[in-house]
Motif scaffolding. Structure first.
Motif, PDB file in Angstrom:
ATOM      1  N   UNK A   1       0.984  -1.468  -0.038  1.00  0.00           N
ATOM      2  CA  UNK A   1       0.215   0.069   0.210  1.00  0.00           C
ATOM      3  C   UNK A   1       0.837   1.209  -0.005  1.00  0.00           C
ATOM      4  N   UNK A   2       0.342   2.440  -0.129  1.00  0.00           N
ATOM      5  CA  UNK A   2       1.001   3.616  -0.036  1.00  0.00           C
ATOM      6  C   UNK A   2       1.715   3.929   1.070  1.00  0.00           C
ATOM      7  N   UNK A   3       1.199   3.329   2.371  1.00  0.00           N
ATOM      8  CA  UNK A   3       1.687   3.317   3.671  1.00  0.00           C
ATOM      9  C   UNK A   3       2.749   2.086   4.097  1.00  0.00           C
TER      10      UNK A   3
ATOM     11  N   UNK B   1       6.545   0.436  -5.648  1.00  0.00           N
ATOM     12  CA  UNK B   1       5.968   1.813  -5.800  1.00  0.00           C
ATOM     13  C   UNK B   1       4.576   1.483  -6.035  1.00  0.00           C
ATOM     14  N   UNK B   2       3.416   2.041  -5.321  1.00  0.00           N
ATOM     15  CA  UNK B   2       2.228   1.721  -5.992  1.00  0.00           C
ATOM     16  C   UNK B   2       1.443   0.831  -4.841  1.00  0.00           C
ATOM     17  N   UNK B   3       0.458   0.223  -5.375  1.00  0.00           N
ATOM     18  CA  UNK B   3      -0.360  -0.469  -4.318  1.00  0.00           C
ATOM     19  C   UNK B   3      -0.853  -1.862  -5.120  1.00  0.00           C
ATOM     20  N   UNK B   4      -0.858  -2.939  -4.496  1.00  0.00           N
ATOM     21  CA  UNK B   4      -1.184  -4.182  -4.883  1.00  0.00           C
ATOM     22  C   UNK B   4      -0.614  -5.431  -4.105  1.00  0.00           C
ATOM     23  N   UNK B   5      -0.488  -6.484  -4.751  1.00  0.00           N
ATOM     24  CA  UNK B   5       0.008  -7.734  -4.125  1.00  0.00           C
ATOM     25  C   UNK B   5       1.389  -7.938  -4.599  1.00  0.00           C
ATOM     26  N   UNK B   6       2.250  -8.328  -3.929  1.00  0.00           N
ATOM     27  CA  UNK B   6       3.704  -8.683  -4.337  1.00  0.00           C
ATOM     28  C   UNK B   6       4.276  -9.800  -3.894  1.00  0.00           C
ATOM     29  N   UNK B   7       4.423 -10.969  -4.884  1.00  0.00           N
ATOM     30  CA  UNK B   7       4.841 -12.303  -4.733  1.00  0.00           C
ATOM     31  C   UNK B   7       6.488 -12.392  -4.761  1.00  0.00           C
ATOM     32  N   UNK B   8       6.863 -12.702  -3.522  1.00  0.00           N
ATOM     33  CA  UNK B   8       8.411 -12.971  -3.513  1.00  0.00           C
ATOM     34  C   UNK B   8       8.696 -14.495  -3.314  1.00  0.00           C
TER      35      UNK B   8
ATOM     36  N   UNK C   1      15.792 -11.240   2.802  1.00  0.00           N
ATOM     37  CA  UNK C   1      14.778 -11.192   1.642  1.00  0.00           C
ATOM     38  C   UNK C   1      14.410  -9.588   1.509  1.00  0.00           C
ATOM     39  N   UNK C   2      13.912  -9.128   2.615  1.00  0.00           N
ATOM     40  CA  UNK C   2      13.345  -7.856   2.322  1.00  0.00           C
ATOM     41  C   UNK C   2      12.900  -7.120   3.810  1.00  0.00           C
ATOM     42  N   UNK C   3      12.426  -5.930   3.691  1.00  0.00           N
ATOM     43  CA  UNK C   3      11.964  -5.070   4.847  1.00  0.00           C
ATOM     44  C   UNK C   3      11.150  -4.239   4.453  1.00  0.00           C
ATOM     45  N   UNK C   4      10.322  -3.658   5.423  1.00  0.00           N
ATOM     46  CA  UNK C   4       9.476  -2.447   5.185  1.00  0.00           C
ATOM     47  C   UNK C   4      10.521  -1.377   4.960  1.00  0.00           C
ATOM     48  N   UNK C   5       9.779  -0.556   4.325  1.00  0.00           N
ATOM     49  CA  UNK C   5      10.746   0.925   4.169  1.00  0.00           C
ATOM     50  C   UNK C   5      10.898   1.745   5.390  1.00  0.00           C
ATOM     51  N   UNK C   6      10.052   1.517   6.473  1.00  0.00           N
ATOM     52  CA  UNK C   6      10.381   2.185   7.776  1.00  0.00           C
ATOM     53  C   UNK C   6      11.545   1.949   8.525  1.00  0.00           C
TER      54      UNK C   6
ATOM     55  N   UNK D   1      20.088  -3.597  10.626  1.00  0.00           N
ATOM     56  CA  UNK D   1      18.748  -3.049  10.808  1.00  0.00           C
ATOM     57  C   UNK D   1      18.320  -2.536  11.998  1.00  0.00           C
ATOM     58  N   UNK D   2      17.527  -1.505  11.995  1.00  0.00           N
ATOM     59  CA  UNK D   2      16.981  -1.088  13.384  1.00  0.00           C
ATOM     60  C   UNK D   2      15.629  -0.287  12.873  1.00  0.00           C
ATOM     61  N   UNK D   3      14.853   0.144  13.889  1.00  0.00           N
ATOM     62  CA  UNK D   3      13.550   0.969  13.752  1.00  0.00           C
ATOM     63  C   UNK D   3      12.526   0.150  13.910  1.00  0.00           C
ATOM     64  N   UNK D   4      11.373   0.488  13.476  1.00  0.00           N
ATOM     65  CA  UNK D   4       9.927  -0.327  13.602  1.00  0.00           C
ATOM     66  C   UNK D   4       9.496  -0.933  12.199  1.00  0.00           C
ATOM     67  N   UNK D   5       9.269  -1.979  12.203  1.00  0.00           N
ATOM     68  CA  UNK D   5       8.727  -2.563  11.156  1.00  0.00           C
ATOM     69  C   UNK D   5       9.024  -4.195  11.031  1.00  0.00           C
ATOM     70  N   UNK D   6       8.511  -4.855   9.832  1.00  0.00           N
ATOM     71  CA  UNK D   6       9.050  -6.034   9.515  1.00  0.00           C
ATOM     72  C   UNK D   6       9.896  -6.365   8.678  1.00  0.00           C
ATOM     73  N   UNK D   7      10.688  -7.642   9.074  1.00  0.00           N
ATOM     74  CA  UNK D   7      11.809  -8.100   8.277  1.00  0.00           C
ATOM     75  C   UNK D   7      11.642  -9.709   7.554  1.00  0.00           C
TER      76      UNK D   7
END
Length: 205
Positions: free
Chosen positions: A90-92, A125-132, A157-162, A186-192
């Protein structure tokens, strides 16, 4: 669009597409379709710099776009022995991830390479469903602290932009003696998201 990820083991993706719906997916992954569709092959390149970034990141420079000509069901599978999982974008909730982990995405999600400190990483960038796709078990961690969280570069694999991130190494001597490569701090608030196994490349003798 409806989807189902079939696991146990070696995931494959089942999609139910309505007429005119589109899916973007890596090349060579179609298993079957029970209806008619249009097919396009696109080059995902915005500049020469992006070409270099995607080669380094292991991501294909081209992908396929399937458009349903009628309501239909389609099956797709990674070309290697990978497991698939999905993320709602999502945008957020934008995701930074290794380009080589991309499997598929809905049509309104774009992948950007610029502005990241590592050429191996790309961003949604954008909104929808991403398959990794990932290897071994897929581990999800939730961070909520400035305390460093270290992940091996081959496991990430990846992490949230936050999430704030930094790529570090311990020097050539330490790397050779320990057997470890680079690490992500990594540090901060979000998922990895982390994979428990490294992709194995099979080469012919």
């Amino acid at each position: 669009m409806k989807f189902q990820i079939i696991k146990s083991p070696n995931s494959y993706l089942l999609l139910e597409l309505s007429k005119n719906e589109k899916i973007i997916i890596e090349k060579g992954c179609l298993i079957y379709s029970n209806g008619e569709y249009n097919f396009e092959n696109k080059i995902e390149v915005e500049s020469y710099k992006n070409i270099i970034s995607k080669i380094l990141g292991g991501k294909s420079l081209t992908y396929n776009i399937y458009t349903a000509n009628e309501n239909l069901k389609m099956g797709f599978s990674p070309k290697d022995t990978a497991e698939i999982f999905s993320l709602d974008i999502t945008k957020q909730n934008q995701i930074i991830f290794y380009g080589s982990q991309h499997f598929a995405r809905t049509y309104d999600i774009k992948i950007k390479t610029g502005g990241l400190s590592q050429p191996f990483l790309v961003k949604t960038e954008g909104a929808g469903i991403l398959f990794l796709k990932a290897y071994g078990q897929i581990i999800e961690k939730s961070l909520n602290s400035n305390k460093p969280f270290y992940v091996d570069e081959d496991a990430l694999i990846g992490f949230q932009e936050s999430i704030k991130y930094e790529w570090i190494t311990g020097g050539a001597k330490k790397l050779i003696s320990s057997g470890d490569g680079g690490l992500y701090k990594l540090r901060g608030k979000g998922k990895v998201w982390i994979q428990s196994k490294e992709k194995i490349e099979y080469k012919e003798n």
